[in-house]
Write a protein that holds these residues in place. Structure first.
Motif, PDB file in Angstrom:
ATOM      1  N   HIS A   1      26.707  79.898  54.014  1.00 53.62           N
ATOM      2  CA  HIS A   1      25.762  79.818  55.121  1.00 53.62           C
ATOM      3  C   HIS A   1      25.202  78.402  55.236  1.00 53.62           C
ATOM      4  CE1 HIS A   1      22.635  82.484  57.423  1.00 53.62           C
ATOM      5  NE2 HIS A   1      23.380  81.738  58.202  1.00 53.62           N
TER       6      HIS A   1
ATOM      7  N   GLN B   1      27.826  83.604  49.168  1.00 58.05           N
ATOM      8  CA  GLN B   1      27.567  83.891  50.581  1.00 58.05           C
ATOM      9  C   GLN B   1      26.500  82.950  51.147  1.00 58.05           C
ATOM     10  OE1 GLN B   1      26.453  87.932  51.362  1.00 58.05           O
ATOM     11  NE2 GLN B   1      26.411  87.672  53.580  1.00 58.05           N
ATOM     12  N   THR B   2      25.454  82.710  50.367  1.00 51.26           N
ATOM     13  CA  THR B   2      24.397  81.798  50.818  1.00 51.26           C
ATOM     14  C   THR B   2      24.912  80.374  50.888  1.00 51.26           C
ATOM     15  OG1 THR B   2      22.734  83.232  49.788  1.00 51.26           O
ATOM     16  CG2 THR B   2      22.049  81.010  50.374  1.00 51.26           C
TER      17      THR B   2
ATOM     18  N   GLU C   1      27.575  75.994  56.810  1.00 52.01           N
ATOM     19  CA  GLU C   1      27.621  76.093  58.267  1.00 52.01           C
ATOM     20  C   GLU C   1      26.550  75.208  58.903  1.00 52.01           C
ATOM     21  OE1 GLU C   1      27.374  80.120  59.530  1.00 52.01           O
ATOM     22  OE2 GLU C   1      29.090  80.781  58.319  1.00 52.01           O
TER      23      GLU C   1
ATOM     24  N   ARG D   1      17.298  76.356  53.260  1.00 54.11           N
ATOM     25  CA  ARG D   1      17.373  76.161  54.700  1.00 54.11           C
ATOM     26  C   ARG D   1      16.117  75.475  55.239  1.00 54.11           C
ATOM     27  NH1 ARG D   1      18.685  82.225  55.318  1.00 54.11           N
ATOM     28  NH2 ARG D   1      17.710  82.045  57.368  1.00 54.11           N
TER      29      ARG D   1
END
Length: 324
Positions: free
Chosen positions: A172, A168-169, A175, A142
């Motif tokens: 993310h 899951q990451t 997104e 990120r």
């Protein structure tokens, strides 16, 4: 209007042609997925587009600038998230962005505001003073995305941006990619070995193998290559006479039968087996996905292994210090 225009691009290493007469266009604001197995020419192509390699022949225009003739102008218009982290893990998140912002000419309050905006966007503002070596893999990714956006690039290159991350990451990260693309109408050039990632994100997909593009189009257009449904049958004994136009024999002994309507074809398969004295051990069907297309075109799956790049991408981090 095209953000990326590639025409007859060739790259040779001695007698090896890594990229062989590749051509494609990417529209402004489009997410373009570039897929291929290890050694197919993905990394070599992206290195040429980002000015890390000079092409042997052909052309690549990024935001209208020639990657070979105007590399400095190209570098000012692009952002990159590399496969391997190029962050300084001894510095804080804020310090990493501060140095990168200075390279691109930001300073004073404008730079501080830009950093805070980006850290907020990727949900790292609360840990901006934390040393990067203490970050998780997802946090590092990120932060790299935030760094790539600091100079508001017109085109963003994402080279395996979620490799090695848990589902899951990865979700993310997806997104963030979708948010920033919509917010800035940014053009994104994505390489990935996750087929579901390409299906979810890409407006258009190109598949490269052995240095050549073997298919290009929207996800739905590419799915038509393998038909609408795929029926997988495991016979006790493999039939001798298979229709090669509709059937493929896989390495595990299963027969894949492609059809537009699995519901109507499955009863016929049982009738065929009964008539020919064949025993069906397993049968199932599914709608085609991008992975099916990839296997059909290349004969293999994309591996989660990293390609051996012929050039390190780390030098790009220093280009700004040499006046771009």
């Amino acid at each position: 209007m095209y953000a990326i225009e590639v025409k007859n691009l060739v790259k040779k290493f001695d007698t090896n042609t890594a990229v062989n007469n590749v051509s494609f266009n990417v529209k402004k604001g489009e997410i373009f997925a570039f897929l291929g197995p290890n050694g197919a020419g993905k990394s070599t192509t992206i290195n040429m587009l980002t000015t890390l390699l000079r092409s042997t022949s052909g052309s690549a225009l990024i935001s209208g600038f020639d990657a070979s003739k105007d590399p400095k102008k190209v570098r000012k218009t692009i952002g990159i998230v590399f496969q391997d982290s190029t962050l300084d893990n001894q510095l804080t998140a804020y310090e990493n962005l501060y140095i990168h912002g200075k390279i691109y000419g930001y300073k004073g309050e404008d730079l501080k505001k830009r950093i805070d905006e980006l850290l907020y966007f990727v949900e790292l503002l609360e840990v901006k003073d934390t040393v990067v070596k203490n970050f998780s893999g997802g946090m590092v990714r990120r932060l790299e995305i935030a760094r790539s956006l600091i100079h508001e690039p017109e085109v963003l290159f994402l080279d395996e941006p979620t490799i090695g991350l848990d589902p899951q990451t990865r979700s993310h990260i997806w997104e963030y990619i979708q948010k920033m693309q919509k917010k800035n109408n940014m053009t994104i050039f994505l390489t990935t070995h996750y087929m579901d990632e390409a299906e979810l994100l890409a407006d258009k997909v190109a598949i490269i193998d052995n240095g050549k593009i073997i298919a290009e189009g929207t996800v739905n257009e590419l799915k038509k290559i393998v038909g609408h449904d795929c029926i997988s049958i495991k016979f006790e004994e493999i039939p001798k006479d298979l229709d090669s136009k509709k059937c493929e024999l896989k390495e595990d002994g299963r027969v894949h039968y492609y059809t537009e309507n699995a519901d109507s074809e499955i009863p016929k398969i049982f009738e065929f087996a009964q008539e020919h004295g064949l025993k069906i051990q397993e049968i199932s069907y599914k709608k085609p996905n991008l992975n099916d297309v990839f296997i059909k075109l290349t004969g293999r799956e994309i591996r989660a292994e990293r390609e051996n790049s012929k050039i390190s991408m780390r030098p790009l981090m220093m280009m700004g210090r040499r006046g771009f």
